[in-house]
Design an enzyme around this catalytic site. Sequence first.
Site, short mmCIF file in Angstrom:
data_model
loop_
_atom_site.label_atom_id
_atom_site.label_comp_id
_atom_site.label_asym_id
_atom_site.label_seq_id
_atom_site.Cartn_x
_atom_site.Cartn_y
_atom_site.Cartn_z
N THR A 164 0.91 -1.28 0.03
CA THR A 164 0.06 0.00 0.18
C THR A 164 0.46 1.28 -0.23
O THR A 164 1.40 1.25 0.19
CB THR A 164 -0.80 -0.20 1.89
OG1 THR A 164 -1.34 -1.18 1.48
CG2 THR A 164 -1.94 1.30 1.85
N ARG A 192 -11.70 -8.46 -5.11
CA ARG A 192 -11.34 -8.65 -3.75
C ARG A 192 -11.34 -7.31 -3.46
O ARG A 192 -10.34 -6.59 -4.01
CB ARG A 192 -10.24 -9.65 -3.87
CG ARG A 192 -9.12 -9.39 -2.42
CD ARG A 192 -8.27 -8.84 -2.60
NE ARG A 192 -7.49 -8.67 -0.92
CZ ARG A 192 -6.95 -8.29 -0.46
NH1 ARG A 192 -5.61 -7.28 -1.20
NH2 ARG A 192 -5.75 -8.29 0.42
N VAL A 193 -11.40 -7.20 -1.55
CA VAL A 193 -11.00 -5.57 -1.28
C VAL A 193 -10.32 -5.79 -0.30
O VAL A 193 -10.77 -6.34 0.44
CB VAL A 193 -12.71 -4.68 -1.30
CG1 VAL A 193 -12.27 -3.61 -0.36
CG2 VAL A 193 -13.58 -4.59 -2.68
N ASP A 195 -7.79 -3.73 2.43
CA ASP A 195 -8.28 -2.96 4.14
C ASP A 195 -8.12 -1.53 3.35
O ASP A 195 -8.70 -1.12 4.61
CB ASP A 195 -7.06 -3.18 4.88
CG ASP A 195 -5.80 -2.82 5.11
OD1 ASP A 195 -5.80 -3.38 3.33
OD2 ASP A 195 -4.68 -1.83 5.26
N THR A 214 0.05 -0.82 6.74
CA THR A 214 0.44 -1.48 5.44
C THR A 214 1.08 -2.49 6.41
O THR A 214 1.47 -2.92 6.74
CB THR A 214 1.64 -0.60 4.72
OG1 THR A 214 1.78 -1.39 3.48
CG2 THR A 214 2.23 0.07 5.17
N GLY A 217 -3.90 -7.26 4.13
CA GLY A 217 -5.61 -5.99 3.85
C GLY A 217 -6.38 -7.28 4.87
O GLY A 217 -7.22 -6.83 6.08
N1 GLY Z 1 -2.89 -3.63 2.65
C1 GLY Z 1 -2.61 -4.07 0.92
C2 GLY Z 1 -3.98 -5.21 0.86
O1 GLY Z 1 -4.50 -6.26 1.70
O2 GLY Z 1 -3.91 -5.32 -0.96
#
Ligand code: GLY
Length: 288
Positions: A164, A192-193, A195, A214, A217
């Site tokens: 991130t 997919r989403v 965090d 970071t 997620g």
């Molecule tokens: N923190 C970034 C992800 O999980 O994709």
Amino acid sequence: MEPLLVVHGGVGSNLRDSKLRGKVLGEALEAGFVVLKEGGSAALAAVKAVMVMEDSPVFNAGTGSVPNLIGEVEMDASVATSEGNFGAVASIKNVKNPVRIAYEVSDKTKHLILAGEGATLFARNRGFKNYEPLTDEMKKLFKEKSNCDSEEIEKLQSLYSNETVGAIAIDGFDSIAAAVSTGGIIFHLPGRVSDVPILGGGVYASNRGATTITGKGEVIVKEMIARKVDEYLIDHSAEEAAKDIIQEFEIDFGIIVVDQDCKVGIAYNTESMSWGIKTQDYKEVQPE
Ligand code: GLY
């Protein structure tokens, strides 16, 4: 308060050029700080800094984002401010700067998160052009590795993921804002989403300060880590919050937090995390 800007390129493996990362982090600091110097808001300064990182192929955000399981780029981004404004996009495709669209969501709609096709449609309606963020390097990687077995994919995921990018800014009007953006995990399932667009997961802001996280997620959301950091600011400084919360979890991740006294906390338990800080008289960049 004196203007302050902190940027980070995420925890990761440093597979991509760390010298170039350092250069781009420096440019992100300069670009965001100009906004603060000209009297712009903390939110716009953080967004501007993140856009510079999104535009560089050495970070997993915007141009340079990793492909999903079918070779497409889906991106997440958000912006949160100490006044309680929040806007995010999730799984957005074919835009250059997801963080800019997230800002538009916070500024121009009554919603918090726009996802998938709706997010892209919103971007087009706001005048943002079609853009392919998949670089030749990532296309090549997808071609070479798309037939890998699950073990190899897992290895790739730990090499290329979790990166991130983010920024936290304080402006001359005492507002604190955080902006974050990611291409997510390589070869993730479509849709997919991460965090990043989840308030309290990978990002949070309140009158106590602003936080970006970071790392992977799924765990960050389950633990609501950004919200935990913010609650810790009730009776601790940003430095204490970063140092103590990083020890609470047995996962690989990083914390960047700025409190209302302009204190900065940076902590990570991974091999590397790139970051930079700028004030009127001070600038430091840590590329790996
Ligand atoms: N923190 C970034 C992800 O999980 O994709």
